[in-house]
Design a protein around this motif. Sequence first.
Motif, PDB file in Angstrom:
ATOM      1  N   UNK A  96      75.260 -81.107  28.088  1.00  0.00           N
ATOM      2  CA  UNK A  96      75.247 -82.565  27.898  1.00  0.00           C
ATOM      3  C   UNK A  96      74.717 -83.304  29.123  1.00  0.00           C
ATOM      4  N   UNK A  97      74.466 -82.602  30.214  1.00  0.00           N
ATOM      5  CA  UNK A  97      74.077 -83.274  31.462  1.00  0.00           C
ATOM      6  C   UNK A  97      72.694 -83.912  31.390  1.00  0.00           C
ATOM      7  N   UNK A  98      71.814 -83.349  30.557  1.00  0.00           N
ATOM      8  CA  UNK A  98      70.440 -83.829  30.519  1.00  0.00           C
ATOM      9  C   UNK A  98      69.572 -83.278  31.634  1.00  0.00           C
ATOM     10  N   UNK A  99      70.126 -82.376  32.436  1.00  0.00           N
ATOM     11  CA  UNK A  99      69.403 -81.783  33.561  1.00  0.00           C
ATOM     12  C   UNK A  99      68.912 -80.401  33.149  1.00  0.00           C
ATOM     13  N   UNK A 100      67.626 -80.118  33.280  1.00  0.00           N
ATOM     14  CA  UNK A 100      67.117 -78.799  32.870  1.00  0.00           C
ATOM     15  C   UNK A 100      67.581 -77.686  33.791  1.00  0.00           C
ATOM     16  N   UNK A 101      67.753 -76.489  33.222  1.00  0.00           N
ATOM     17  CA  UNK A 101      68.154 -75.299  33.981  1.00  0.00           C
ATOM     18  C   UNK A 101      69.336 -75.609  34.884  1.00  0.00           C
ATOM     19  N   UNK A 102      70.377 -76.186  34.297  1.00  0.00           N
ATOM     20  CA  UNK A 102      71.502 -76.698  35.079  1.00  0.00           C
ATOM     21  C   UNK A 102      72.502 -75.616  35.447  1.00  0.00           C
ATOM     22  N   UNK A 103      73.115 -75.800  36.628  1.00  0.00           N
ATOM     23  CA  UNK A 103      74.245 -75.011  37.090  1.00  0.00           C
ATOM     24  C   UNK A 103      75.387 -75.969  37.409  1.00  0.00           C
ATOM     25  N   UNK A 104      76.628 -75.471  37.350  1.00  0.00           N
ATOM     26  CA  UNK A 104      77.804 -76.316  37.553  1.00  0.00           C
ATOM     27  C   UNK A 104      78.714 -75.690  38.600  1.00  0.00           C
ATOM     28  N   UNK A 105      79.182 -76.499  39.534  1.00  0.00           N
ATOM     29  CA  UNK A 105      80.180 -76.061  40.519  1.00  0.00           C
ATOM     30  C   UNK A 105      81.378 -76.985  40.407  1.00  0.00           C
ATOM     31  N   UNK A 106      82.560 -76.412  40.202  1.00  0.00           N
ATOM     32  CA  UNK A 106      83.772 -77.208  39.998  1.00  0.00           C
ATOM     33  C   UNK A 106      84.545 -77.414  41.300  1.00  0.00           C
ATOM     34  N   UNK A 107      85.094 -78.621  41.443  1.00  0.00           N
ATOM     35  CA  UNK A 107      85.956 -78.970  42.570  1.00  0.00           C
ATOM     36  C   UNK A 107      87.211 -79.640  42.013  1.00  0.00           C
ATOM     37  N   UNK A 108      88.011 -80.196  42.914  1.00  0.00           N
ATOM     38  CA  UNK A 108      89.257 -80.841  42.489  1.00  0.00           C
ATOM     39  C   UNK A 108      89.146 -82.359  42.342  1.00  0.00           C
ATOM     40  N   UNK A 109      88.220 -82.975  43.070  1.00  0.00           N
ATOM     41  CA  UNK A 109      88.163 -84.433  43.103  1.00  0.00           C
ATOM     42  C   UNK A 109      86.730 -84.909  43.244  1.00  0.00           C
ATOM     43  N   UNK A 110      86.541 -86.209  43.008  1.00  0.00           N
ATOM     44  CA  UNK A 110      85.230 -86.797  43.159  1.00  0.00           C
ATOM     45  C   UNK A 110      84.728 -86.749  44.592  1.00  0.00           C
ATOM     46  N   UNK A 111      85.642 -86.918  45.546  1.00  0.00           N
ATOM     47  CA  UNK A 111      85.254 -86.808  46.957  1.00  0.00           C
ATOM     48  C   UNK A 111      84.669 -85.436  47.244  1.00  0.00           C
ATOM     49  N   UNK A 112      85.346 -84.397  46.779  1.00  0.00           N
ATOM     50  CA  UNK A 112      84.859 -83.030  46.986  1.00  0.00           C
ATOM     51  C   UNK A 112      83.529 -82.798  46.264  1.00  0.00           C
ATOM     52  N   UNK A 113      83.407 -83.362  45.080  1.00  0.00           N
ATOM     53  CA  UNK A 113      82.168 -83.188  44.319  1.00  0.00           C
ATOM     54  C   UNK A 113      80.994 -83.816  45.061  1.00  0.00           C
ATOM     55  N   UNK A 114      81.180 -85.029  45.567  1.00  0.00           N
ATOM     56  CA  UNK A 114      80.112 -85.685  46.312  1.00  0.00           C
ATOM     57  C   UNK A 114      79.831 -84.967  47.629  1.00  0.00           C
ATOM     58  N   UNK A 115      80.871 -84.480  48.270  1.00  0.00           N
ATOM     59  CA  UNK A 115      80.692 -83.704  49.500  1.00  0.00           C
ATOM     60  C   UNK A 115      79.830 -82.469  49.217  1.00  0.00           C
ATOM     61  N   UNK A 116      80.124 -81.788  48.108  1.00  0.00           N
ATOM     62  CA  UNK A 116      79.357 -80.593  47.748  1.00  0.00           C
ATOM     63  C   UNK A 116      77.906 -80.942  47.437  1.00  0.00           C
ATOM     64  N   UNK A 117      77.688 -82.049  46.722  1.00  0.00           N
ATOM     65  CA  UNK A 117      76.316 -82.463  46.395  1.00  0.00           C
ATOM     66  C   UNK A 117      75.518 -82.781  47.654  1.00  0.00           C
ATOM     67  N   UNK A 118      76.145 -83.446  48.601  1.00  0.00           N
ATOM     68  CA  UNK A 118      75.477 -83.748  49.866  1.00  0.00           C
ATOM     69  C   UNK A 118      75.141 -82.474  50.623  1.00  0.00           C
ATOM     70  N   UNK A 119      76.052 -81.506  50.588  1.00  0.00           N
ATOM     71  CA  UNK A 119      75.807 -80.219  51.237  1.00  0.00           C
ATOM     72  C   UNK A 119      74.596 -79.521  50.620  1.00  0.00           C
ATOM     73  N   UNK A 120      74.541 -79.521  49.297  1.00  0.00           N
ATOM     74  CA  UNK A 120      73.434 -78.857  48.605  1.00  0.00           C
ATOM     75  C   UNK A 120      72.099 -79.525  48.924  1.00  0.00           C
ATOM     76  N   UNK A 121      72.080 -80.853  48.872  1.00  0.00           N
ATOM     77  CA  UNK A 121      70.833 -81.579  49.143  1.00  0.00           C
ATOM     78  C   UNK A 121      70.383 -81.374  50.586  1.00  0.00           C
ATOM     79  N   UNK A 122      71.333 -81.435  51.518  1.00  0.00           N
ATOM     80  CA  UNK A 122      70.996 -81.261  52.930  1.00  0.00           C
ATOM     81  C   UNK A 122      70.456 -79.861  53.202  1.00  0.00           C
ATOM     82  N   UNK A 123      71.016 -78.860  52.549  1.00  0.00           N
ATOM     83  CA  UNK A 123      70.549 -77.493  52.739  1.00  0.00           C
ATOM     84  C   UNK A 123      69.153 -77.291  52.156  1.00  0.00           C
TER      85      UNK A 123
END
Length: 435
Positions: free
Chosen positions: A97-124
Amino acid sequence: MSDDLLARHRAVLPSWMPIYYPDDPIEIVSGSGRRVVDQHGRSYLDFFGGVLTNMIGYDVPEIREAVERQLATGVVHTSTLYLIRRQVELAEKIARVSGIPDARVFFTNSGSEANEAALLMAANLRRSNQILAIRNSYHGRTLATMGVTGHRSWSASSLNPFSVSWLHSGDRVRGLLASLSDSDHIDAAVEDLREVLATQTAGDVAALIAEPIQGVGGFVHAPDGTLGALKKVLDAHGILLISDEVQTGWGRTGEHFWGYQAHGVTPDLLTFAKGIGNGFALAGVVGRAEVIDAVPAISFSTFGGNPISTAAGNAVLDYVLDHDLQANAARTGAILLDGLRAAQPDYRILAEVRGRGLMIGLEFVHPGTTEPDAASTVRVFDECRRNGLLVGKGGLYNNVLRMGPPLTLTEDEAREGLQILVNAIATADAEAVTL
């Protein structure tokens, strides 16, 4: 409170944790549907849903039964070092349902953690610590997410692992872009981005992180298409787009399943939280495999996507889709938004009614000005509670009522809440003093 729970709260919890109605706070002891009951047996229609988290409401049989089935196995936690069937099932659904092609999902506990993880991925992926963020935004309470939060009330530290450059918000009440038409606003936002890239960055920016509708910022949003126009510039520089959908996701805006879809754009990363767990701790990131897989070391989340939370998440997402709650959000949200906008001209303190679907903000000002009126906001807030309606507060100047009712809200409940709101605004308006 009978056992002086407020005094006990103050004795052991941090002073910087706010509590609503500080002189007479509410302990919610039970709930059903869209209503909750406090410690005195008083019932309230809940238009805030645990900060947009109790998305399906309270005491939902499908969710309770899913969790009970998992509890009955005796397995509450295994860690992601083992296969977790419910986690895989939910990841498959979210990827779909994400609308993102070839999608992968990483689960966390909170929105703060989710955004932290996204920033980590983009920075890397980009090998850069440079981030673009939006003024008036909120992305979390961890160090990195606080660093990309453009809202002083929630910025508890100036320390920041990122170099952040700031873009203008979509505020239409005040600010440099407030008086522009939608098309001119978009053009100005694009020029602002170009200038920021040329003057404030070293060129190799990692990502823009943006909320399609700013939550804590008071449900402020730019015109439809803004993120799409910005993405054309980002793509030309190889810069990623992170859509923070912690509050806007799962059909809440009515018109779309995700907030980003109003902008004719597909993000590289999308973060989610709050409503997907309906009270169970569940959040995460979904994005293109190339971006998600950019983390160059072993990592995992001990509790993220655990068997209990993902059992709940599967039941929540199934319920949203099976009952077409997006359409219900559009239908019941229209009752509220249309009714509030019709009433707006009658009240001097109500500067703007904004939002989409069941994500609604009311901005209050001193009569005849655009000066924020936090006192009138509190007056409306308290009057709503007195008449059996719970709402939230927010905005840069704490002068916005925020409402995010459960997506199961009925039309009769929408009309009931609307009447309480209009009466509360009328009371505060009659008491307001012109500056």
